[in-house]
Write a protein that holds these residues in place. Structure first.
Motif, PDB file in Angstrom:
ATOM      1  N   ALA A   1       0.844  -1.094  -0.028  1.00 14.67           N
ATOM      2  CA  ALA A   1       0.020   0.078   0.166  1.00 14.67           C
ATOM      3  C   ALA A   1       0.771   1.423   0.199  1.00 14.67           C
ATOM      4  O   ALA A   1       0.466   2.135  -0.841  1.00 14.67           O
ATOM      5  CB  ALA A   1      -0.897  -0.171   1.256  1.00 14.67           C
ATOM      6  N   VAL A   2       1.751   1.240   0.661  1.00 14.76           N
ATOM      7  CA  VAL A   2       2.723   2.358   0.608  1.00 14.76           C
ATOM      8  C   VAL A   2       3.346   2.915  -0.549  1.00 14.76           C
ATOM      9  O   VAL A   2       3.657   3.552  -1.117  1.00 14.76           O
ATOM     10  CB  VAL A   2       3.742   2.165   2.073  1.00 14.76           C
ATOM     11  N   PHE A   3       3.981   1.552  -1.188  1.00 15.42           N
ATOM     12  CA  PHE A   3       4.763   1.661  -2.399  1.00 15.42           C
ATOM     13  C   PHE A   3       3.829   2.187  -3.342  1.00 15.42           C
ATOM     14  O   PHE A   3       4.175   2.957  -4.417  1.00 15.42           O
ATOM     15  CB  PHE A   3       5.257   0.094  -2.915  1.00 15.42           C
ATOM     16  N   ALA A   4       2.460   1.400  -3.469  1.00 16.80           N
ATOM     17  CA  ALA A   4       1.600   1.773  -4.597  1.00 16.80           C
ATOM     18  C   ALA A   4       1.166   3.377  -4.574  1.00 16.80           C
ATOM     19  O   ALA A   4       0.799   4.139  -5.308  1.00 16.80           O
ATOM     20  CB  ALA A   4       0.194   1.182  -4.506  1.00 16.80           C
ATOM     21  N   GLY A   5       1.015   3.803  -3.050  1.00 18.46           N
ATOM     22  CA  GLY A   5       0.583   5.231  -2.849  1.00 18.46           C
ATOM     23  C   GLY A   5       1.731   6.143  -3.219  1.00 18.46           C
ATOM     24  O   GLY A   5       1.615   7.323  -3.980  1.00 18.46           O
ATOM     25  N   VAL A   6       2.910   6.073  -3.009  1.00 14.19           N
ATOM     26  CA  VAL A   6       4.194   6.523  -3.551  1.00 14.19           C
ATOM     27  C   VAL A   6       4.164   6.736  -4.983  1.00 14.19           C
ATOM     28  O   VAL A   6       4.419   7.711  -5.783  1.00 14.19           O
ATOM     29  CB  VAL A   6       5.391   6.254  -2.759  1.00 14.19           C
ATOM     30  N   GLY A   7       3.907   5.606  -5.407  1.00 10.37           N
ATOM     31  CA  GLY A   7       4.150   5.210  -7.031  1.00 10.37           C
ATOM     32  C   GLY A   7       2.991   6.235  -7.674  1.00 10.37           C
ATOM     33  O   GLY A   7       2.888   7.062  -8.854  1.00 10.37           O
ATOM     34  N   TYR A   8       1.618   6.183  -7.275  1.00  6.43           N
ATOM     35  CA  TYR A   8       0.648   6.946  -7.739  1.00  6.43           C
ATOM     36  C   TYR A   8       0.824   8.350  -7.566  1.00  6.43           C
ATOM     37  O   TYR A   8       0.732   9.122  -8.405  1.00  6.43           O
ATOM     38  CB  TYR A   8      -0.720   6.736  -7.022  1.00  6.43           C
ATOM     39  N   TRP A   9       1.292   8.747  -6.284  1.00  8.65           N
ATOM     40  CA  TRP A   9       1.716  10.228  -6.262  1.00  8.65           C
ATOM     41  C   TRP A   9       2.825  10.784  -7.229  1.00  8.65           C
ATOM     42  O   TRP A   9       2.626  11.869  -7.954  1.00  8.65           O
ATOM     43  CB  TRP A   9       2.238  10.537  -4.654  1.00  8.65           C
ATOM     44  N   ALA A  10       3.802   9.873  -7.494  1.00 11.24           N
ATOM     45  CA  ALA A  10       4.768  10.495  -8.448  1.00 11.24           C
ATOM     46  C   ALA A  10       4.422  10.359  -9.714  1.00 11.24           C
ATOM     47  O   ALA A  10       4.625  11.414 -10.310  1.00 11.24           O
ATOM     48  CB  ALA A  10       5.949   9.272  -8.337  1.00 11.24           C
ATOM     49  N   TYR A  11       3.490   9.484 -10.232  1.00  9.45           N
ATOM     50  CA  TYR A  11       2.958   9.441 -11.506  1.00  9.45           C
ATOM     51  C   TYR A  11       1.988  10.792 -11.527  1.00  9.45           C
ATOM     52  O   TYR A  11       2.204  11.312 -12.642  1.00  9.45           O
ATOM     53  CB  TYR A  11       2.115   8.123 -11.730  1.00  9.45           C
TER      54      TYR A  11
END
Length: 148
Positions: A32-42
């Motif tokens: 969840a943390v990795f997906a959240g950071v990835g979505y924010w960066a994208y």
């Protein structure tokens, strides 16, 4: 305690299921943390404002950078809670040449539109705020080069 089913396979009791669930929780948190950071960066990368460059083929801009900033602020201030001031926007855009509009566009940058509009540049903001007919009038004021 494991029970054996009629097929010869052990049946997991509640404690075994809980032990397996506890092993999965750290993985889910990391995911969840990795997906959240990835979505924010994208979303930060795809929704960034890219300044346009003035075109040397066309005449120099007929407004200074300070005038362009003033016009951009006046355009943005024309939005109200339930209305917008098309006359003010058309006044601010009239008389601009190609590179003059580029300066106003860059000075406008990304501004917050309506409630669900998000961050919009000048052309997107006008398309969000005005009817297609009004956007066509703005395009006519600028020689048809913008708001396509």
């Amino acid at each position: 305690m494991k029970k054996i089913s009629k097929l010869g396979n052990p049946i997991n009791t509640g404690s075994t299921i809980i032990e397996k669930s506890v092993e999965v929780i750290p993985f889910l948190i990391k995911f969840a943390v990795f997906a959240g950071v990835g979505y924010w960066a994208y979303s930060s990368y795809t929704n960034r404002f890219i300044k346009r460059k003035e075109n040397a083929i066309y005449p120099d801009a007929n407004v200074s950078f300070a005038q362009a900033q003033s016009r951009a602020n006046a355009i943005y201030s024309s939005i109200g809670v339930f209305s917008n001031d098309f006359a003010n926007v058309s006044r601010q855009l009239s008389g601009l040449n190609y590179n003059g509009f580029i300066r106003v566009f860059n000075a406008f940058g990304h501004k917050t539109g309506t409630l669900f509009g998000g961050d919009l540049d000048l052309e997107q903001w006008c398309a969000n705020q005005f009817t297609p007919y009004e956007v066509q009038q703005l395009s006519f004021l600028l020689g048809g080069a913008f708001f396509q």
